[in-house]
Design a protein around this motif. Structure first.
Motif, PDB file in Angstrom:
ATOM      1  N   GLY A  59       0.698  -1.219  -0.160  1.00  0.00           N
ATOM      2  CA  GLY A  59      -0.122  -0.001  -0.108  1.00  0.00           C
ATOM      3  C   GLY A  59       0.756   1.310   0.235  1.00  0.00           C
ATOM      4  N   LEU A  60       0.213   2.558   0.268  1.00  0.00           N
ATOM      5  CA  LEU A  60       0.841   3.726   0.456  1.00  0.00           C
ATOM      6  C   LEU A  60       1.137   4.355   1.492  1.00  0.00           C
ATOM      7  CD1 LEU A  60      -0.978   5.082  -2.774  1.00  0.00           C
ATOM      8  CD2 LEU A  60       1.185   3.952  -2.835  1.00  0.00           C
ATOM      9  N   ALA A  61       0.720   3.309   2.841  1.00  0.00           N
ATOM     10  CA  ALA A  61       0.724   3.963   4.056  1.00  0.00           C
ATOM     11  C   ALA A  61       2.289   4.565   4.576  1.00  0.00           C
ATOM     12  CB  ALA A  61       0.391   2.930   5.211  1.00  0.00           C
ATOM     13  N   TYR A  62       3.441   3.629   4.350  1.00  0.00           N
ATOM     14  CA  TYR A  62       4.599   4.202   4.722  1.00  0.00           C
ATOM     15  C   TYR A  62       5.102   5.338   4.029  1.00  0.00           C
ATOM     16  CZ  TYR A  62       9.742   4.141   5.602  1.00  0.00           C
ATOM     17  OH  TYR A  62      10.980   4.442   5.882  1.00  0.00           O
ATOM     18  N   PRO A  63       5.109   5.227   2.676  1.00  0.00           N
ATOM     19  CA  PRO A  63       5.586   6.502   2.037  1.00  0.00           C
ATOM     20  C   PRO A  63       4.932   7.914   1.962  1.00  0.00           C
ATOM     21  CG  PRO A  63       5.154   4.577   0.413  1.00  0.00           C
ATOM     22  CD  PRO A  63       4.727   4.146   1.647  1.00  0.00           C
ATOM     23  N   ASP A  64       3.460   7.635   2.870  1.00  0.00           N
ATOM     24  CA  ASP A  64       3.050   8.770   3.176  1.00  0.00           C
ATOM     25  C   ASP A  64       3.752   9.885   3.924  1.00  0.00           C
ATOM     26  OD1 ASP A  64       0.776   8.405   1.352  1.00  0.00           O
ATOM     27  OD2 ASP A  64      -0.525   7.650   2.952  1.00  0.00           O
ATOM     28  N   LEU A  85       6.370  15.117  -5.433  1.00  0.00           N
ATOM     29  CA  LEU A  85       5.708  13.905  -6.023  1.00  0.00           C
ATOM     30  C   LEU A  85       6.977  13.124  -6.947  1.00  0.00           C
ATOM     31  CD1 LEU A  85       2.406  15.437  -7.601  1.00  0.00           C
ATOM     32  CD2 LEU A  85       2.469  13.617  -5.854  1.00  0.00           C
ATOM     33  N   LEU A  86       7.769  13.617  -7.443  1.00  0.00           N
ATOM     34  CA  LEU A  86       8.857  13.053  -7.935  1.00  0.00           C
ATOM     35  C   LEU A  86       9.613  12.281  -7.301  1.00  0.00           C
ATOM     36  CD1 LEU A  86      10.251  12.267 -10.708  1.00  0.00           C
ATOM     37  CD2 LEU A  86      11.651  14.445 -10.541  1.00  0.00           C
ATOM     38  N   SER A 109      -8.078  10.581  -2.835  1.00  0.00           N
ATOM     39  CA  SER A 109      -8.319  12.018  -2.740  1.00  0.00           C
ATOM     40  C   SER A 109      -6.956  12.447  -4.006  1.00  0.00           C
ATOM     41  CB  SER A 109      -7.286  12.845  -1.414  1.00  0.00           C
ATOM     42  OG  SER A 109      -5.989  12.545  -1.451  1.00  0.00           O
ATOM     43  N   PRO A 110      -7.270  13.634  -4.537  1.00  0.00           N
ATOM     44  CA  PRO A 110      -6.412  14.042  -5.735  1.00  0.00           C
ATOM     45  C   PRO A 110      -4.840  13.770  -5.451  1.00  0.00           C
ATOM     46  CG  PRO A 110      -7.993  15.486  -5.542  1.00  0.00           C
ATOM     47  CD  PRO A 110      -8.071  14.676  -4.432  1.00  0.00           C
ATOM     48  N   VAL A 111      -4.483  14.097  -4.200  1.00  0.00           N
ATOM     49  CA  VAL A 111      -3.378  13.966  -4.019  1.00  0.00           C
ATOM     50  C   VAL A 111      -2.678  12.535  -3.884  1.00  0.00           C
ATOM     51  CG1 VAL A 111      -1.579  13.947  -1.907  1.00  0.00           C
ATOM     52  CG2 VAL A 111      -2.924  15.767  -2.027  1.00  0.00           C
ATOM     53  N   GLU A 112      -3.524  11.477  -3.756  1.00  0.00           N
ATOM     54  CA  GLU A 112      -3.163   9.999  -3.880  1.00  0.00           C
ATOM     55  C   GLU A 112      -3.284   9.796  -5.352  1.00  0.00           C
ATOM     56  OE1 GLU A 112      -2.158   8.209  -1.447  1.00  0.00           O
ATOM     57  OE2 GLU A 112      -2.933   9.805   0.116  1.00  0.00           O
ATOM     58  N   GLN A 113      -3.958  10.407  -5.970  1.00  0.00           N
ATOM     59  CA  GLN A 113      -4.126  10.004  -7.442  1.00  0.00           C
ATOM     60  C   GLN A 113      -2.669  10.494  -8.251  1.00  0.00           C
ATOM     61  OE1 GLN A 113      -6.759   9.074  -9.738  1.00  0.00           O
ATOM     62  NE2 GLN A 113      -8.253   8.609  -8.450  1.00  0.00           N
ATOM     63  N   SER A 114      -2.347  11.708  -7.792  1.00  0.00           N
ATOM     64  CA  SER A 114      -1.221  12.347  -8.331  1.00  0.00           C
ATOM     65  C   SER A 114       0.088  11.250  -7.654  1.00  0.00           C
ATOM     66  CB  SER A 114      -0.836  13.671  -7.710  1.00  0.00           C
ATOM     67  OG  SER A 114      -1.887  14.374  -8.282  1.00  0.00           O
ATOM     68  N   LYS A 115       0.022  10.959  -6.701  1.00  0.00           N
ATOM     69  CA  LYS A 115       1.304   9.983  -6.235  1.00  0.00           C
ATOM     70  C   LYS A 115       1.315   8.771  -6.964  1.00  0.00           C
ATOM     71  CE  LYS A 115       0.338  10.246  -1.807  1.00  0.00           C
ATOM     72  NZ  LYS A 115       0.441   9.976  -0.324  1.00  0.00           N
ATOM     73  N   TRP A 116       0.181   8.085  -7.130  1.00  0.00           N
ATOM     74  CA  TRP A 116       0.178   7.018  -7.903  1.00  0.00           C
ATOM     75  C   TRP A 116       0.606   7.041  -9.412  1.00  0.00           C
ATOM     76  CZ3 TRP A 116      -1.976   5.316 -12.424  1.00  0.00           C
ATOM     77  CH2 TRP A 116      -2.238   4.082 -12.769  1.00  0.00           C
ATOM     78  N   THR A 117       0.069   8.199 -10.058  1.00  0.00           N
ATOM     79  CA  THR A 117       0.573   8.662 -11.321  1.00  0.00           C
ATOM     80  C   THR A 117       2.029   8.987 -11.645  1.00  0.00           C
ATOM     81  OG1 THR A 117      -1.539   9.734 -11.792  1.00  0.00           O
ATOM     82  CG2 THR A 117       0.218  10.085 -13.219  1.00  0.00           C
ATOM     83  N   SER A 118       2.635   9.603 -10.652  1.00  0.00           N
ATOM     84  CA  SER A 118       3.909   9.922 -10.673  1.00  0.00           C
ATOM     85  C   SER A 118       4.920   8.673 -10.521  1.00  0.00           C
ATOM     86  CB  SER A 118       4.539  10.782  -9.608  1.00  0.00           C
ATOM     87  OG  SER A 118       3.797  12.097  -9.739  1.00  0.00           O
TER      88      SER A 118
END
Length: 638
Positions: free
Chosen positions: A9-14, A46-47, A69-78
């Motif tokens: 998941g994305l918990a730790y990178p948050d 994001l990069l 959220s849009p932030v999570e969308q942006s992180k996944w896209t990057s």
């Protein structure tokens, strides 16, 4: 790193994203909206997040978030945009960006954002972010790295994967026509907008001259002409014609038409090179419908639409197909590489279009390996060559030739199985001097787009490593015509000797100088005489070579004629053998019949003999029928 890979998941990178934002890349939690947080700094955060994920977890395999959220969308896209970048390179780039921003400070709000492009890994896993690479930051869809292949974020319906197609650029749009997919020829026309990287298919309309569905083909050439037309020349097809056809596609009416030509057109072929020189198309080599390799030269005048077969001087390149061609200074036609059914070449041939004489100059620098099916484009005096193969594997190096010095150098190297290491790919140049490649075959058919922006270093490196070899005023320098070099060297030696005499003598010594000059002039005349003899011998050798080639051609024709006669005699002999076999079979049948006749004859003779005996003993059948009694035997007869 192993512990980080175990995290899902994305918990730790948050926590890292929040820390990076707080550290100055996305603004602190207490910062106001006075401009501290900018789009650039958000993109950098994001990069950094994506690079950290790539380095610790690996490529993004998570599905795209929907309800986040849009932030999570942006992180996944990057993160997903990094593709298969190696973990070590992601961490290296991550550290490099941190160091760069710590030294240079945060960018201002007016600066533009980092492009959303995917780096093509190099052969050794290096993503190209080395000290030799110049990095720049541009807008979305632009190339952010020099001398390195990147994949732009394309959208729209992608064309079917293919190779041996043709491509051309008109008004910031790349057009793709035809090609080969799974052994089937294609005839679709696709376009890629080079400003927003969007694919679309062109719906071809029918007209009175041609139907909407043109003949599928591969191995053809596509040339932009008159600003609103695309010319498709030659190519392989399922039912090829006898000669080369020229078809034109009108970009305004979206219709195909077959152009009427005059003169003697070349035999139908594919894998040829077609080079636009002024208003003329120069066609060389290729392979005809019988798989015969060619090395003939034809020119089509686009103003009069007249074909002309050219008789050239010198030694022509050997027959080949799938080579690359370019023109330098509107005078020199360069042919590089190509192959036969079993061999690939890395030779370089130059044709002087004024004298129509072939030469094979000496190549300088890192000479590329043999290849066929490669593609090339010209940027200034630099000829970039991409892809190709050697019948064993794809070529991973992108090389560049300075056409003035004929010096090669390597621009970059990709992984061996990357789409850039393919045969039959296309390569075009957009308005920003960016190389755009598409398609190819390297074990699988590709439909990917990749970009490379050459740096000044790559275009100047070959120039600095060689001496001028092609000059628009002097022609190609061969080993046999170095007269001008010798004269210049001699004159330079003259001046040097005179300067030495002048400097060694404080007082004028005119007579001595004049004597030296006279001796030097005499020496020069002797050298010129020797050079004239060498020229005469060279011309004589060239003439003898031409005569030998002519005799060789005649002998080859005679050999072909003898082979034809031999084939005819072999066919006749085979027919005679068949006739003899039939006659033998008939003869055996006749012998069997003859034996049967002899048996019947013997049976007939035996029957006749028995019949005669019976007739003698009984008076015969007719006597018995007539009632005649048999003769009475007298007593004395007993």
């Amino acid at each position: 790193m192993a512990m980080a890979r175990a995290s899902s998941g994305l918990a730790y990178p948050d926590r890292f994203y929040a820390a990076a934002t707080y550290a100055g890349f996305g603004g602190s939690p207490n910062s106001s909206s006075k401009g501290v947080t900018s789009k650039f700094s958000n993109d950098v955060a994001l990069l950094l997040y994506a690079l950290y994920q790539q380095a610790t977890v690996g490529p993004c395999n998570l599905p795209k978030p929907r309800g986040w959220s849009p932030v999570e969308q942006s992180k996944w896209t990057s993160w997903n945009g990094l593709g298969t970048m190696a973990s070590i390179e992601a961490m290296r780039l991550f550290v490099k960006i941190l160091e760069h921003n710590s030294k240079m400070g945060l960018p201002t709000k007016g600066e533009v954002a980092l492009p959303e492009t995917k780096t093509i890994p190099s052969e050794n896993g290096n993503s190209g972010e080395t000290q030799d690479k110049d990095v720049m930051v541009e807008g979305l869809g632009s190339v952010g790295v020099y001398d390195q292949w990147v994949a732009p974020p394309v959208s729209g319906p992608r064309p079917k994967p293919r190779y041996e197609h043709a491509a051309a650029v008109v008004d910031d749009k790349m057009y793709i026509f035809g090609g080969n997919h799974n052994g089937r020829y294609l005839n679709d026309l696709q376009t890629l907008d080079l400003r927003n990287w969007t694919w679309s298919r062109i719906e071809v309309k029918a007209n009175s001259e041609a139907p909407a569905a043109v003949t599928p083909c591969a191995g053809h050439s596509l040339i932009p002409w008159e600003g609103n037309k695309l010319l498709s020349i030659a190519g392989h097809s399922k039912d090829p014609s006898e000669v080369v056809n020229v078809r034109a596609f009108d970009l305004q009416t979206c219709t195909w038409s077959t152009m009427k030509t005059y003169g003697k057109p070349p035999v139908s072929r594919g894998g040829q090179s077609v080079t636009l020189v002024g208003t003329n198309l120069v066609i060389f080599g290729g392979q005809d419908g019988n798989r015969t390799l060619l090395n003939d030269l034809h020119i089509l005048d686009l103003e009069t639409m007249t074909w002309d077969e050219i008789d050239t001087l010198g030694v022509s390149p050997s027959p080949r197909s799938d080579h690359a061609a370019a023109v330098h200074a509107e005078r020199y036609l360069l042919i590089f590489g190509g192959g036969t059914h079993a061999t690939c070449f890395n030779d370089l041939h130059v044709l002087d279009l004024k004298t129509m004489e072939w030469s094979r100059p000496t190549q300088q620098g890192e000479i590329p390996s043999p290849r066929a099916g490669h593609a090339g484009v010209i940027v200034g005096e630099s000829w970039f060559i991409v892809g190709g193969g050697d019948n064993k594997s794809g070529v991973s190096e992108t090389v560049v030739l300075n056409m003035s010095t004929l010096s090669w150098s390597i621009v970059t190297t990709v992984e061996g199985r990357a789409p850039l290491a393919s045969e039959g790919l296309s390569l075009v140049l957009n308005g920003e001097d960016v190389l755009v490649s598409f398609g190819g075959y390297n074990g699988r058919y590709n439909n990917e787009v990749n970009l490379l922006k050459p740096s000044h270093k790559s275009t100047l490196q070959a120039t600095m490593s060689g001496t001028p070899a092609l000059d628009s005023g002097s022609g190609v320098q061969n080993a046999t015509n170095g007269t001008r070099d010798v004269e210049l060297e001699f004159e330079a030696g003259q001046e040097g000797k005179i300067r030495e005499i002048s400097m060694d003598n404080n007082e004028p010594q005119t007579n001595q100088v004049n004597e030296v000059i006279a001796a030097l002039k005499t020496e020069k005349e002797e050298l010129e005489s020797a050079l004239d003899k060498e020229k005469s011998q060279s011309l004589q050798l060239k003439q003898e070579l031409i005569e030998a080639e002519s005799k060789n051609t005649d002998l080859y024709k005679e050999l072909q004629s003898v082979r034809g006669q031999l084939a005819a005699e072999q066919s006749r002999c085979f027919k005679l053998e068949v006739d003899v076999a039939e006659l033998r079979q008939k003869l055996q049948t006749m012998e069997t019949l003859q034996k049967e006749v002899e048996i019947l004859q013997r049976q007939k003779a035996a029957s006749e003999e028995a019949y005669a005996k019976q007739r003698q003993s009984t008076g015969g059948v007719w006597g018995w029928l007539a009632g005649t009694p048999p003769p009475i035997q007298k007593p004395n007869d007993a």
